[in-house]
Scaffold this motif. Sequence first.
Motif, PDB file in Angstrom:
ATOM      1  N   ALA A 235       0.841  -1.187   0.000  1.00  0.00           N
ATOM      2  CA  ALA A 235       0.000   0.000   0.000  1.00  0.00           C
ATOM      3  C   ALA A 235       0.884   1.248   0.000  1.00  0.00           C
ATOM      4  CB  ALA A 235      -0.901  -0.011   1.236  1.00  0.00           C
ATOM      5  N   PRO A 236       0.391   2.382  -0.474  1.00  0.00           N
ATOM      6  CA  PRO A 236       1.185   3.612  -0.433  1.00  0.00           C
ATOM      7  C   PRO A 236       1.516   4.020   0.992  1.00  0.00           C
ATOM      8  CG  PRO A 236      -1.092   4.072  -1.046  1.00  0.00           C
ATOM      9  CD  PRO A 236      -0.934   2.588  -1.079  1.00  0.00           C
ATOM     10  N   ASP A 237       2.582   4.797   1.145  1.00  0.00           N
ATOM     11  CA  ASP A 237       3.036   5.214   2.471  1.00  0.00           C
ATOM     12  C   ASP A 237       1.935   5.911   3.264  1.00  0.00           C
ATOM     13  OD1 ASP A 237       5.459   4.181   1.739  1.00  0.00           O
ATOM     14  OD2 ASP A 237       6.508   6.112   1.611  1.00  0.00           O
ATOM     15  N   SER A 238       1.060   6.604   2.572  1.00  0.00           N
ATOM     16  CA  SER A 238       0.018   7.369   3.257  1.00  0.00           C
ATOM     17  C   SER A 238      -0.955   6.483   4.021  1.00  0.00           C
ATOM     18  CB  SER A 238      -0.755   8.217   2.229  1.00  0.00           C
ATOM     19  OG  SER A 238      -1.348   7.380   1.237  1.00  0.00           O
ATOM     20  N   GLU A 239      -1.022   5.203   3.683  1.00  0.00           N
ATOM     21  CA  GLU A 239      -1.927   4.296   4.386  1.00  0.00           C
ATOM     22  C   GLU A 239      -1.292   3.684   5.629  1.00  0.00           C
ATOM     23  OE1 GLU A 239      -4.165   1.481   2.195  1.00  0.00           O
ATOM     24  OE2 GLU A 239      -4.275   2.722   0.373  1.00  0.00           O
ATOM     25  N   PHE A 240       0.006   3.861   5.784  1.00  0.00           N
ATOM     26  CA  PHE A 240       0.698   3.355   6.973  1.00  0.00           C
ATOM     27  C   PHE A 240       0.526   4.333   8.128  1.00  0.00           C
ATOM     28  CE2 PHE A 240       2.726   0.715   3.882  1.00  0.00           C
ATOM     29  CZ  PHE A 240       3.277  -0.368   4.559  1.00  0.00           C
ATOM     30  N   PRO A 241       0.522   3.837   9.358  1.00  0.00           N
ATOM     31  CA  PRO A 241       0.628   4.729  10.513  1.00  0.00           C
ATOM     32  C   PRO A 241       2.032   5.323  10.551  1.00  0.00           C
ATOM     33  CG  PRO A 241       0.757   2.453  11.206  1.00  0.00           C
ATOM     34  CD  PRO A 241       0.442   2.420   9.735  1.00  0.00           C
ATOM     35  N   PRO A 242       2.322   6.268  11.441  1.00  0.00           N
ATOM     36  CA  PRO A 242       3.686   6.818  11.531  1.00  0.00           C
ATOM     37  C   PRO A 242       4.725   5.702  11.623  1.00  0.00           C
ATOM     38  CG  PRO A 242       2.210   8.085  12.904  1.00  0.00           C
ATOM     39  CD  PRO A 242       1.414   6.904  12.406  1.00  0.00           C
ATOM     40  N   PHE A 243       5.788   5.822  10.838  1.00  0.00           N
ATOM     41  CA  PHE A 243       6.787   4.746  10.777  1.00  0.00           C
ATOM     42  C   PHE A 243       8.183   5.318  10.720  1.00  0.00           C
ATOM     43  CE2 PHE A 243       5.399   5.668   6.408  1.00  0.00           C
ATOM     44  CZ  PHE A 243       6.614   5.925   5.785  1.00  0.00           C
ATOM     45  N   GLN A 244       9.144   4.424  10.977  1.00  0.00           N
ATOM     46  CA  GLN A 244      10.562   4.714  10.812  1.00  0.00           C
ATOM     47  C   GLN A 244      11.127   3.708   9.819  1.00  0.00           C
ATOM     48  OE1 GLN A 244      12.849   6.946  12.329  1.00  0.00           O
ATOM     49  NE2 GLN A 244      11.162   8.075  13.267  1.00  0.00           N
ATOM     50  N   ASP A 245      11.799   4.200   8.784  1.00  0.00           N
ATOM     51  CA  ASP A 245      12.428   3.335   7.787  1.00  0.00           C
ATOM     52  C   ASP A 245      13.934   3.291   7.997  1.00  0.00           C
ATOM     53  OD1 ASP A 245      10.140   2.589   6.496  1.00  0.00           O
ATOM     54  OD2 ASP A 245      10.367   3.940   4.788  1.00  0.00           O
ATOM     55  N   PHE A 246      14.499   2.100   7.839  1.00  0.00           N
ATOM     56  CA  PHE A 246      15.938   1.907   7.959  1.00  0.00           C
ATOM     57  C   PHE A 246      16.437   1.112   6.759  1.00  0.00           C
ATOM     58  CE2 PHE A 246      14.185   2.220  12.190  1.00  0.00           C
ATOM     59  CZ  PHE A 246      15.063   3.051  12.858  1.00  0.00           C
ATOM     60  N   ASP A 247      17.631   1.454   6.283  1.00  0.00           N
ATOM     61  CA  ASP A 247      18.321   0.614   5.309  1.00  0.00           C
ATOM     62  C   ASP A 247      19.164  -0.388   6.085  1.00  0.00           C
ATOM     63  OD1 ASP A 247      17.429   1.960   2.949  1.00  0.00           O
ATOM     64  OD2 ASP A 247      18.778   3.600   3.473  1.00  0.00           O
ATOM     65  N   VAL A 248      19.061  -1.667   5.710  1.00  0.00           N
ATOM     66  CA  VAL A 248      19.758  -2.727   6.435  1.00  0.00           C
ATOM     67  C   VAL A 248      20.522  -3.600   5.441  1.00  0.00           C
ATOM     68  CG1 VAL A 248      19.527  -4.643   8.063  1.00  0.00           C
ATOM     69  CG2 VAL A 248      17.909  -2.740   8.162  1.00  0.00           C
ATOM     70  N   VAL A 249      21.771  -3.890   5.770  1.00  0.00           N
ATOM     71  CA  VAL A 249      22.612  -4.757   4.930  1.00  0.00           C
ATOM     72  C   VAL A 249      23.192  -5.849   5.817  1.00  0.00           C
ATOM     73  CG1 VAL A 249      24.584  -4.903   3.366  1.00  0.00           C
ATOM     74  CG2 VAL A 249      23.218  -2.797   3.460  1.00  0.00           C
ATOM     75  N   HIS A 250      22.981  -7.109   5.442  1.00  0.00           N
ATOM     76  CA  HIS A 250      23.483  -8.246   6.214  1.00  0.00           C
ATOM     77  C   HIS A 250      24.527  -9.005   5.397  1.00  0.00           C
ATOM     78  CE1 HIS A 250      20.326  -8.012   9.278  1.00  0.00           C
ATOM     79  NE2 HIS A 250      19.444  -7.863   8.306  1.00  0.00           N
ATOM     80  N   ASN A 251      25.596  -9.413   6.054  1.00  0.00           N
ATOM     81  CA  ASN A 251      26.593 -10.301   5.454  1.00  0.00           C
ATOM     82  C   ASN A 251      26.951 -11.400   6.448  1.00  0.00           C
ATOM     83  OD1 ASN A 251      27.751  -9.376   2.719  1.00  0.00           O
ATOM     84  ND2 ASN A 251      27.621  -7.458   3.888  1.00  0.00           N
ATOM     85  N   TYR A 252      26.865 -12.652   6.023  1.00  0.00           N
ATOM     86  CA  TYR A 252      27.339 -13.757   6.850  1.00  0.00           C
ATOM     87  C   TYR A 252      28.838 -13.911   6.648  1.00  0.00           C
ATOM     88  CZ  TYR A 252      22.620 -15.077   8.054  1.00  0.00           C
ATOM     89  OH  TYR A 252      21.348 -15.059   8.564  1.00  0.00           O
ATOM     90  N   LEU A 253      29.528 -14.206   7.745  1.00  0.00           N
ATOM     91  CA  LEU A 253      30.983 -14.338   7.720  1.00  0.00           C
ATOM     92  C   LEU A 253      31.397 -15.791   7.879  1.00  0.00           C
ATOM     93  CD1 LEU A 253      32.100 -11.362  10.025  1.00  0.00           C
ATOM     94  CD2 LEU A 253      31.569 -11.345   7.577  1.00  0.00           C
ATOM     95  N   GLN A 254      32.615 -16.063   7.441  1.00  0.00           N
ATOM     96  CA  GLN A 254      33.183 -17.381   7.679  1.00  0.00           C
ATOM     97  C   GLN A 254      33.443 -17.555   9.177  1.00  0.00           C
ATOM     98  OE1 GLN A 254      36.631 -18.063   5.089  1.00  0.00           O
ATOM     99  NE2 GLN A 254      35.916 -16.369   3.818  1.00  0.00           N
ATOM    100  N   SER A 255      33.322 -18.779   9.652  1.00  0.00           N
ATOM    101  CA  SER A 255      33.541 -19.037  11.072  1.00  0.00           C
ATOM    102  C   SER A 255      34.244 -20.367  11.253  1.00  0.00           C
ATOM    103  CB  SER A 255      32.203 -19.057  11.827  1.00  0.00           C
ATOM    104  OG  SER A 255      32.397 -19.439  13.174  1.00  0.00           O
ATOM    105  N   ASP A 256      35.236 -20.361  12.156  1.00  0.00           N
ATOM    106  CA  ASP A 256      35.943 -21.596  12.506  1.00  0.00           C
ATOM    107  C   ASP A 256      35.321 -22.274  13.709  1.00  0.00           C
ATOM    108  OD1 ASP A 256      37.798 -21.216  10.464  1.00  0.00           O
ATOM    109  OD2 ASP A 256      39.108 -19.999  11.742  1.00  0.00           O
ATOM    110  N   LEU A 257      34.347 -21.602  14.325  1.00  0.00           N
ATOM    111  CA  LEU A 257      33.725 -22.151  15.525  1.00  0.00           C
ATOM    112  C   LEU A 257      32.626 -23.133  15.151  1.00  0.00           C
ATOM    113  CD1 LEU A 257      33.367 -18.856  17.588  1.00  0.00           C
ATOM    114  CD2 LEU A 257      35.118 -20.611  17.835  1.00  0.00           C
TER     115      LEU A 257
END
Length: 413
Positions: A235-257
């Motif tokens: 739906a368009p933003d106007s139909e949402f209640p007040p909100f906070q938007d964030f840009d999120v970037v995830h990267n999985y790392l190699q692990s020896d554990l």
Amino acid sequence: MRLLKMANQSQKIVYKLVLTGGPCGGKTTGQSRLSTFFENLGWKVFRVPETATVLLSGGIKFADLSPEEASKFQENLLKTMIQIENTFFELGRTSQRNCLIICDRGAMDASAFISKEKWEAILASNNWNNVELRDNRYNHIMHMVSAANGAEDFYSTEDHACRSEGVELARELDYKAAAAWIGHPYFDVIDNSTDFDKKMNRLIACVCQKIGIDTGDRLNVNSKKRKFLIKAPLAPDSEFPPFQDFDVVHNYLQSDLRKAQVRLRKRGQKGHWSYIHTLRKFHPTNGQSVEVRTQLTHRDYLNLLPQRDDAHLTIFKKRRCFIYNNQYYQLDIYRQPTHPRCRGLVLLETYSAAYDQTILLASLPKFLTIEKEVTGDPAYSMYNLSLKEDWKTSKRYYAGTECNDFETSPTGT
């Protein structure tokens, strides 16, 4: 979950919180979870670093100091701490938003490491007093009990460069840290009577209760994350209640554990970023997991990025946080570039202790089209979604329970 709202909020709030406690009590993870929770509500969050760690990382060994040197060190440490805190307090005062200031230990912690006589001498020489330093300087004190006191299986010093305490010493330091703050009007102890995730929930719920934020059942120890597949387009933003938007970037790392997953998260608004390193370890005997989150600098983040696991693609999201019908939601909108399986993917997440499916579904946002609930479905685990390999042939695909998915964090990831 009822509405997250301020009680009698008529002016901006600056809330000064001290997180203290013994070694391996969860202070670092607690700071991270509190930051995420309050930032999602639109608050400004400042995190005051632990002054002792800053100084000790420069080569000072407290055990090598003479009694006179130790006393002078504590005096200078306290002067430095107060000045650093005052800088953040002033930033909070001038902020245009409600502001949470999280202090990694506070002024009274210095008194736990010297005799009462030497502490009184320091106070006298600087015209300080306990009432001002303990009772009037901070709004709330939260003591995180050391894992060495009630959760010994999880006590470890291996991930902390300035920590070398054995279990018995850790218990002693834990008791001293707690005793230093006795008398503060808002002093709470978060013990190890529950597992680690519930301990973090209790921490956040306690802070919210003191401020006057009604969290409903989101932080109930019986609450569970529910995840729903949303049909695009939104739906368009106007139909949402007040909100906070964030840009999120995830990267999985190699692990020896063994039995561990490691991930980097970059999260921000308008070009301003925070960086988190997350290590989730699974206990070999009882099946519980503990998440260790570490705040990173931009430089640290860039240094860790080359350790990306080539078996996983980077995940890009827009995360929208909002409240609807007294329920708190996070809407994750997957963005390009991504694996074809993620194109157009939109997932809605919330926490609730409600077990009646009909009641829960009826409470979901009406402006979103719910296709189905996917709680616990491995096909919607971010770890699996980021895999480059075909799921049918991949040996990395997790077909198990939610405990394999980083996204089971109670405050969102």
